[in-house]
Design an enzyme around this catalytic site. Structure first.
Site, mmCIF file in Angstrom:
data_model
loop_
_atom_site.group_PDB
_atom_site.id
_atom_site.type_symbol
_atom_site.label_atom_id
_atom_site.label_comp_id
_atom_site.label_asym_id
_atom_site.label_seq_id
_atom_site.Cartn_x
_atom_site.Cartn_y
_atom_site.Cartn_z
ATOM 1 N N ARG A 41 0.834 -1.219 0.000
ATOM 2 C CA ARG A 41 0.000 0.000 0.000
ATOM 3 C C ARG A 41 0.868 1.267 0.000
ATOM 4 N NH1 ARG A 41 -3.083 -3.611 -0.596
ATOM 5 N NH2 ARG A 41 -5.198 -3.836 0.220
ATOM 6 N N SER A 53 -10.337 -0.342 3.130
ATOM 7 C CA SER A 53 -9.579 -0.447 4.387
ATOM 8 C C SER A 53 -9.151 0.943 4.818
ATOM 9 C CB SER A 53 -8.317 -1.280 4.186
ATOM 10 O OG SER A 53 -8.633 -2.543 3.698
ATOM 11 N N GLU A 110 -4.448 3.969 6.057
ATOM 12 C CA GLU A 110 -4.053 3.724 4.679
ATOM 13 C C GLU A 110 -4.601 4.854 3.806
ATOM 14 O OE1 GLU A 110 -6.243 1.480 1.476
ATOM 15 O OE2 GLU A 110 -5.266 -0.144 2.563
HETATM 16 N N1 EPU Z 1 -10.478 -10.119 10.663
HETATM 17 C C1 EPU Z 1 -11.204 -10.091 11.841
HETATM 18 N N2 EPU Z 1 -12.212 -9.178 11.966
HETATM 19 C C2 EPU Z 1 -12.532 -8.319 10.981
HETATM 20 C C3 EPU Z 1 -11.797 -8.352 9.780
HETATM 21 C C4 EPU Z 1 -10.772 -9.265 9.651
HETATM 22 O O1 EPU Z 1 -10.952 -10.855 12.772
HETATM 23 O O2 EPU Z 1 -13.465 -7.538 11.184
HETATM 24 C C5 EPU Z 1 -9.377 -11.092 10.512
HETATM 25 C C6 EPU Z 1 -9.846 -12.446 10.050
HETATM 26 O O3 EPU Z 1 -9.202 -13.417 10.859
HETATM 27 C C7 EPU Z 1 -9.322 -12.599 8.651
HETATM 28 C C8 EPU Z 1 -8.132 -11.669 8.638
HETATM 29 O O4 EPU Z 1 -8.457 -10.638 9.581
HETATM 30 O O5 EPU Z 1 -8.932 -13.890 8.392
HETATM 31 C C9 EPU Z 1 -7.898 -11.040 7.287
HETATM 32 O O6 EPU Z 1 -9.087 -10.436 6.833
HETATM 33 P P1 EPU Z 1 -9.362 -10.190 5.263
HETATM 34 O O7 EPU Z 1 -9.101 -11.425 4.494
HETATM 35 O O8 EPU Z 1 -10.703 -9.552 5.131
HETATM 36 O O9 EPU Z 1 -8.213 -9.197 4.839
HETATM 37 P P2 EPU Z 1 -7.639 -7.901 5.518
HETATM 38 O O10 EPU Z 1 -6.230 -8.165 5.889
HETATM 39 O O11 EPU Z 1 -8.542 -7.420 6.578
HETATM 40 C C10 EPU Z 1 -6.660 -6.968 3.282
HETATM 41 C C11 EPU Z 1 -6.683 -5.699 2.497
HETATM 42 C C12 EPU Z 1 -7.982 -5.550 1.729
HETATM 43 C C13 EPU Z 1 -8.100 -6.719 0.794
HETATM 44 C C14 EPU Z 1 -8.047 -8.026 1.619
HETATM 45 C C15 EPU Z 1 -8.010 -9.247 0.744
HETATM 46 C C16 EPU Z 1 -5.265 -4.159 3.727
HETATM 47 C C17 EPU Z 1 -5.186 -2.930 4.559
HETATM 48 N N3 EPU Z 1 -6.480 -4.551 3.362
HETATM 49 O O12 EPU Z 1 -7.674 -6.880 4.276
HETATM 50 O O13 EPU Z 1 -7.874 -4.366 0.937
HETATM 51 O O14 EPU Z 1 -9.317 -6.682 0.056
HETATM 52 O O15 EPU Z 1 -6.837 -8.054 2.418
HETATM 53 O O16 EPU Z 1 -6.782 -9.347 0.091
HETATM 54 O O17 EPU Z 1 -4.222 -4.724 3.403
HETATM 55 C C18 EPU Z 1 -8.383 -2.063 0.764
HETATM 56 O O18 EPU Z 1 -7.170 -1.855 0.727
HETATM 57 O O19 EPU Z 1 -9.204 -1.113 0.719
HETATM 58 C C19 EPU Z 1 -8.876 -3.417 0.923
HETATM 59 C C20 EPU Z 1 -10.159 -3.692 1.063
#
Ligand code: EPU
Length: 338
Positions: free
Chosen positions: A162, A237, A333
């Site tokens: 990012r 995010s 971000e």
């Molecule tokens: N989780 C929770 N609670 C929540 C959300 C997430 O416990 O409310 C935990 C879960 O265990 C889950 C883990 O976090 O397994 C990861 O969650 P998720 O797969 O939704 O991914 P993320 O790390 O929260 C990132 C990106 C997203 C992208 C997804 C999928 C960042 C800041 N965000 O989210 O990007 O869609 O991975 O690759 O790196 C964006 O940048 O706007 C965005 C949506």
């Protein structure tokens, strides 16, 4: 050239914040952009494109330039690959859909990301195991000072998680006008390793997915977790996932053996900020019209009339609570315009 005064930016930022622009102009071509940059009567200028990664905390006392360059062209191709040039004002997801219609692979995991092509390199957009840098060739950008058009290849963009040169040393110095991407015409490189994609394909009994199947899976996952900015103002995010060192990681796992994490190359551990925020008790919480999304705690939302300052205040409250509970600093971000 039609320069308007006191225009609401509510429909120009996906958070739906009702801040206004002192002056506003739509820019559809490079020559027009050069001319506007030369206008001495408007010394302060501000660029807006898809408005998908910004939080406006006040009115913009400047000439807001809305970049609307359109067009998708093929620059060169061979048997295996094609280099596509997309203008900055093209909607990102429409570019993804166009590439799928042509049978070009590379963008499928990046389906349904809000925003425009021109802002994609700024934060090196990424999702479900793919980042823009994986298919990026170069981008053209106009130097705001000189009006000169310069080209940035992949190395000079200094892409990170990012992150890019456009968030650091080149911040505020350039307007990205177009982006070139290398896509595959056959032998597509499929990225299905991300757990949620595997699950979605399995659910639909797809064993040998096409690029379209992957796109459909990503769209279904995103729709289930992430709010549609057209229905509920948000900027995806709001925070980056923090990367912590071994010592901090040991401490976290001792206290929370269930904490999710990913190991990253430079000896750190990435902790999902969504998990930290949920543990801190904010998931689904609402404070006036500012809130934390019920399905993904990483996303802050505007229920209608929240001001940018209210969203910012909520983000500060969340950062403080996460720091207090876990000793971990999370950083936005989203580009906060103060
Ligand atoms: N989780 C929770 N609670 C929540 C959300 C997430 O416990 O409310 C935990 C879960 O265990 C889950 C883990 O976090 O397994 C990861 O969650 P998720 O797969 O939704 O991914 P993320 O790390 O929260 C990132 C990106 C997203 C992208 C997804 C999928 C960042 C800041 N965000 O989210 O990007 O869609 O991975 O690759 O790196 C964006 O940048 O706007 C965005 C949506």
């Amino acid at each position: 050239m039609n320069i308007q005064e006191n225009i609401s930016l509510k429909n120009h930022n996906t958070f739906g914040i009702d801040a206004s622009a002192r002056f506003f102009v739509e820019i559809t071509g490079l020559v027009q952009l050069q001319k506007v940059l030369e206008l001495k009567a408007y010394p302060k200028k501000f660029i807006i494109s898809g408005g998908s990664n910004m939080l406006l905390t006040k009115d913009i006392d400047a000439l807001v330039m809305h970049i609307k360059f359109k067009g998708i062209t093929i620059v060169e191709e061979d048997e295996e690959t094609v280099e596509v040039k997309a203008m900055a004002g093209e909607n990102w997801h429409e570019l993804v859909l166009w590439s799928l219609d042509q049978g070009y692979g590379g963008l499928e995991n990046l389906s349904l990301i809000p925003g425009n092509v021109g802002t994609a390199p700024i934060q090196n957009i990424g999702a479900y195991g793919v980042e823009l840098k994986d298919i990026f060739v170069s981008c053209a950008a106009m130097d705001i000072e000189t009006g000169e058009l310069v080209s940035f290849d992949k190395d000079s963009c200094k892409f990170g998680y990012r992150d890019s040169i456009f968030k650091n040393e080149a911040k505020g110095k350039y307007i990205i006008t177009s982006v070139n991407l290398r896509l595959t015409k056959k032998n597509h490189i499929l990225h299905t390793g991300y757990g949620a994609i595997e699950g979605e394909l399995k659910k639909n009994e797809i064993v040998y997915p096409t690029i379209r199947d992957i796109s459909d899976a990503v769209i279904a996952i995103r729709k289930s977790k992430l709010p549609d900015p057209k229905e509920l103002g948000n900027s995806g995010s709001f925070f980056k996932n923090p990367v912590i060192g071994q010592k901090a990681f040991n401490k976290l796992i001792k206290a929370h053996p269930e904490a999710p994490f990913y190991e990253v190359e430079d000896d750190g551990f990435k902790i999902p900020a969504g998990w930290l925020i949920e543990q801190a008790g904010f998931k689904g919480k609402r404070f006036g019209d500012a809130g934390v999304h019920k399905n993904q705690a990483l996303v802050l939302v505007n229920y209608g009339t929240a001001t940018g300052q209210e969203i910012l205040d909520l983000s500060i409250k969340i950062r403080e609570e996460v720091k207090k509970r876990f000793g971990i600093k999370i950083k936005p971000e989203v580009n906060i315009i103060k």
